[in-house]
Design a protein around this motif. Structure first.
Motif, PDB file in Angstrom:
ATOM      1  N   MET A   1       0.837  -1.181   0.000  1.00  0.00           N
ATOM      2  CA  MET A   1       0.000   0.000   0.000  1.00  0.00           C
ATOM      3  C   MET A   1       0.881   1.242   0.000  1.00  0.00           C
ATOM      4  O   MET A   1       1.873   1.326   0.708  1.00  0.00           O
ATOM      5  N   SER A   2       0.506   2.214  -0.794  1.00  0.00           N
ATOM      6  CA  SER A   2       1.284   3.428  -0.961  1.00  0.00           C
ATOM      7  C   SER A   2       0.885   4.486   0.065  1.00  0.00           C
ATOM      8  O   SER A   2      -0.282   4.632   0.400  1.00  0.00           O
ATOM      9  N   SER A   3       1.866   5.216   0.550  1.00  0.00           N
ATOM     10  CA  SER A   3       1.618   6.343   1.449  1.00  0.00           C
ATOM     11  C   SER A   3       2.008   7.634   0.748  1.00  0.00           C
ATOM     12  O   SER A   3       2.959   7.671  -0.032  1.00  0.00           O
ATOM     13  N   VAL A   4       1.284   8.694   1.055  1.00  0.00           N
ATOM     14  CA  VAL A   4       1.535  10.013   0.484  1.00  0.00           C
ATOM     15  C   VAL A   4       2.321  10.837   1.488  1.00  0.00           C
ATOM     16  O   VAL A   4       2.127  10.718   2.706  1.00  0.00           O
ATOM     17  N   TYR A   5       3.202  11.702   0.968  1.00  0.00           N
ATOM     18  CA  TYR A   5       4.006  12.593   1.795  1.00  0.00           C
ATOM     19  C   TYR A   5       3.987  13.989   1.189  1.00  0.00           C
ATOM     20  O   TYR A   5       3.913  14.130  -0.033  1.00  0.00           O
ATOM     21  N   LEU A   6       4.066  14.999   2.042  1.00  0.00           N
ATOM     22  CA  LEU A   6       4.222  16.374   1.587  1.00  0.00           C
ATOM     23  C   LEU A   6       5.624  16.834   1.967  1.00  0.00           C
ATOM     24  O   LEU A   6       6.081  16.579   3.087  1.00  0.00           O
ATOM     25  N   GLY A   7       6.282  17.513   1.033  1.00  0.00           N
ATOM     26  CA  GLY A   7       7.611  18.047   1.277  1.00  0.00           C
ATOM     27  C   GLY A   7       7.597  19.559   1.213  1.00  0.00           C
ATOM     28  O   GLY A   7       6.822  20.146   0.461  1.00  0.00           O
ATOM     29  N   VAL A  17       6.472  23.624  -2.002  1.00  0.00           N
ATOM     30  CA  VAL A  17       5.701  22.467  -1.548  1.00  0.00           C
ATOM     31  C   VAL A  17       5.689  21.417  -2.660  1.00  0.00           C
ATOM     32  O   VAL A  17       5.617  21.754  -3.840  1.00  0.00           O
ATOM     33  N   ALA A  18       5.756  20.156  -2.257  1.00  0.00           N
ATOM     34  CA  ALA A  18       5.671  19.047  -3.208  1.00  0.00           C
ATOM     35  C   ALA A  18       4.891  17.912  -2.563  1.00  0.00           C
ATOM     36  O   ALA A  18       4.825  17.803  -1.342  1.00  0.00           O
ATOM     37  N   VAL A  19       4.312  17.071  -3.404  1.00  0.00           N
ATOM     38  CA  VAL A  19       3.608  15.878  -2.934  1.00  0.00           C
ATOM     39  C   VAL A  19       4.228  14.671  -3.622  1.00  0.00           C
ATOM     40  O   VAL A  19       4.588  14.737  -4.804  1.00  0.00           O
ATOM     41  N   GLY A  20       4.412  13.607  -2.859  1.00  0.00           N
ATOM     42  CA  GLY A  20       5.003  12.399  -3.420  1.00  0.00           C
ATOM     43  C   GLY A  20       4.435  11.169  -2.741  1.00  0.00           C
ATOM     44  O   GLY A  20       3.672  11.275  -1.777  1.00  0.00           O
ATOM     45  N   ASP A  21       4.815  10.002  -3.247  1.00  0.00           N
ATOM     46  CA  ASP A  21       4.296   8.772  -2.647  1.00  0.00           C
ATOM     47  C   ASP A  21       5.384   7.726  -2.519  1.00  0.00           C
ATOM     48  O   ASP A  21       6.395   7.764  -3.221  1.00  0.00           O
ATOM     49  N   SER A  22       5.132   6.790  -1.609  1.00  0.00           N
ATOM     50  CA  SER A  22       6.117   5.755  -1.305  1.00  0.00           C
ATOM     51  C   SER A  22       6.192   4.681  -2.382  1.00  0.00           C
ATOM     52  O   SER A  22       7.215   4.004  -2.497  1.00  0.00           O
ATOM     53  N   LEU A  23       5.166   4.519  -3.180  1.00  0.00           N
ATOM     54  CA  LEU A  23       5.169   3.479  -4.210  1.00  0.00           C
ATOM     55  C   LEU A  23       6.148   3.823  -5.332  1.00  0.00           C
ATOM     56  O   LEU A  23       7.026   3.028  -5.666  1.00  0.00           O
ATOM     57  N   THR A  24       6.004   5.007  -5.893  1.00  0.00           N
ATOM     58  CA  THR A  24       6.878   5.411  -7.001  1.00  0.00           C
ATOM     59  C   THR A  24       8.145   6.108  -6.511  1.00  0.00           C
ATOM     60  O   THR A  24       9.091   6.249  -7.275  1.00  0.00           O
ATOM     61  N   ARG A  25       8.127   6.550  -5.262  1.00  0.00           N
ATOM     62  CA  ARG A  25       9.230   7.334  -4.693  1.00  0.00           C
ATOM     63  C   ARG A  25       9.550   8.543  -5.546  1.00  0.00           C
ATOM     64  O   ARG A  25      10.707   8.947  -5.677  1.00  0.00           O
ATOM     65  N   SER A  26       8.505   9.087  -6.132  1.00  0.00           N
ATOM     66  CA  SER A  26       8.657  10.307  -6.916  1.00  0.00           C
ATOM     67  C   SER A  26       7.701  11.354  -6.351  1.00  0.00           C
ATOM     68  O   SER A  26       6.797  11.040  -5.580  1.00  0.00           O
ATOM     69  N   LEU A  44      -3.983  21.623   2.376  1.00  0.00           N
ATOM     70  CA  LEU A  44      -3.163  20.636   1.655  1.00  0.00           C
ATOM     71  C   LEU A  44      -3.140  19.309   2.407  1.00  0.00           C
ATOM     72  O   LEU A  44      -3.258  18.241   1.802  1.00  0.00           O
ATOM     73  N   VAL A  45      -3.002  19.378   3.719  1.00  0.00           N
ATOM     74  CA  VAL A  45      -2.989  18.154   4.526  1.00  0.00           C
ATOM     75  C   VAL A  45      -4.341  17.459   4.454  1.00  0.00           C
ATOM     76  O   VAL A  45      -4.411  16.234   4.317  1.00  0.00           O
ATOM     77  N   ALA A  46      -5.428  18.227   4.506  1.00  0.00           N
ATOM     78  CA  ALA A  46      -6.762  17.626   4.408  1.00  0.00           C
ATOM     79  C   ALA A  46      -6.974  16.990   3.035  1.00  0.00           C
ATOM     80  O   ALA A  46      -7.585  15.926   2.925  1.00  0.00           O
ATOM     81  N   GLU A  47      -6.466  17.631   1.985  1.00  0.00           N
ATOM     82  CA  GLU A  47      -6.643  17.124   0.622  1.00  0.00           C
ATOM     83  C   GLU A  47      -5.803  15.873   0.362  1.00  0.00           C
ATOM     84  O   GLU A  47      -6.292  14.886  -0.176  1.00  0.00           O
ATOM     85  N   TRP A  48      -4.521  15.899   0.742  1.00  0.00           N
ATOM     86  CA  TRP A  48      -3.610  14.822   0.401  1.00  0.00           C
ATOM     87  C   TRP A  48      -3.504  13.732   1.460  1.00  0.00           C
ATOM     88  O   TRP A  48      -3.035  12.638   1.174  1.00  0.00           O
ATOM     89  N   ARG A  49      -3.873  14.046   2.698  1.00  0.00           N
ATOM     90  CA  ARG A  49      -3.808  13.101   3.817  1.00  0.00           C
ATOM     91  C   ARG A  49      -2.453  12.392   3.910  1.00  0.00           C
ATOM     92  O   ARG A  49      -2.370  11.150   3.841  1.00  0.00           O
ATOM     93  N   PRO A  50      -1.393  13.174   4.067  1.00  0.00           N
ATOM     94  CA  PRO A  50      -0.058  12.565   4.091  1.00  0.00           C
ATOM     95  C   PRO A  50       0.193  11.750   5.353  1.00  0.00           C
ATOM     96  O   PRO A  50      -0.344  12.042   6.420  1.00  0.00           O
ATOM     97  N   ALA A  51       1.042  10.742   5.200  1.00  0.00           N
ATOM     98  CA  ALA A  51       1.472   9.937   6.345  1.00  0.00           C
ATOM     99  C   ALA A  51       2.459  10.725   7.196  1.00  0.00           C
ATOM    100  O   ALA A  51       2.562  10.515   8.400  1.00  0.00           O
ATOM    101  N   LEU A  83      -0.277  20.298  13.131  1.00  0.00           N
ATOM    102  CA  LEU A  83      -0.960  19.308  12.287  1.00  0.00           C
ATOM    103  C   LEU A  83      -0.967  17.904  12.874  1.00  0.00           C
ATOM    104  O   LEU A  83      -1.599  17.010  12.320  1.00  0.00           O
ATOM    105  N   LYS A  84      -0.253  17.704  13.954  1.00  0.00           N
ATOM    106  CA  LYS A  84      -0.241  16.401  14.643  1.00  0.00           C
ATOM    107  C   LYS A  84       0.168  15.264  13.699  1.00  0.00           C
ATOM    108  O   LYS A  84      -0.436  14.195  13.691  1.00  0.00           O
TER     109      LYS A  84
END
Length: 138
Positions: A1-7, A17-26, A44-51, A83-84
């Motif tokens: 399962m892929s997780s989303v991250y915000l940078g 700001v950037a958004v990426g995921d653990s599956l593609t690592r891009s 942005l956090v509400a929209e992308w729900r990053p880990a 943002l906890k």
């Protein structure tokens, strides 16, 4: 399962700001923020729900801190508190240079038709920071 991250690439004038995921690592850049706009960051956090969130840590070539290093650490701490979410700090040496190279290549290849705007570099730097962190930590 892929997780989303915000940078984030913290700067005194803008925050990339950037958004990426653990599956593609891009990652891909998002529009830069004019400073720590907490309402926009919360959206942005509400929209992308990053880990987790990743903040670039500005260091000199020799690893010593710069004048902006302290404010970047403070921003990272404020993100976590507000943002906890887990917040990781990543060495961002050479991210601006890599961002400039990516923008130059995009213009030269025709993928980017318009002129480069100020916020473009910040978003690309955030993308570089996040992708490097994903490759090293996920």
């Amino acid at each position: 399962m892929s997780s989303v991250y915000l940078g984030f690439d913290y700067g005194s004038k803008r925050i990339g700001v950037a958004v990426g995921d653990s599956l593609t690592r891009s990652a891909r850049p998002l529009p830069a923020l004019p400073g720590p706009d907490w309402a926009v960051i919360a959206r942005l956090v509400a929209e992308w729900r990053p880990a987790a969130l990743v903040v670039g840590l500005p260091l000199d070539e020799d690893g010593s801190e710069q004048a902006i290093t302290g404010p970047a650490r403070d921003f990272a701490a404020a993100l976590g508190k507000r943002l906890k979410l887990p917040v990781y700090q990543a060495d961002e040496r050479y991210s601006s240079r890599a961002a400039d190279d990516a923008l130059r290549e995009a213009r030269a290849s025709g993928r980017m038709q318009r002129r480069v705007r100020k916020g473009d570099r910040d978003g690309q730097a955030a993308r570089v920071i996040l992708e490097q962190w994903l490759l090293e930590n996920v």
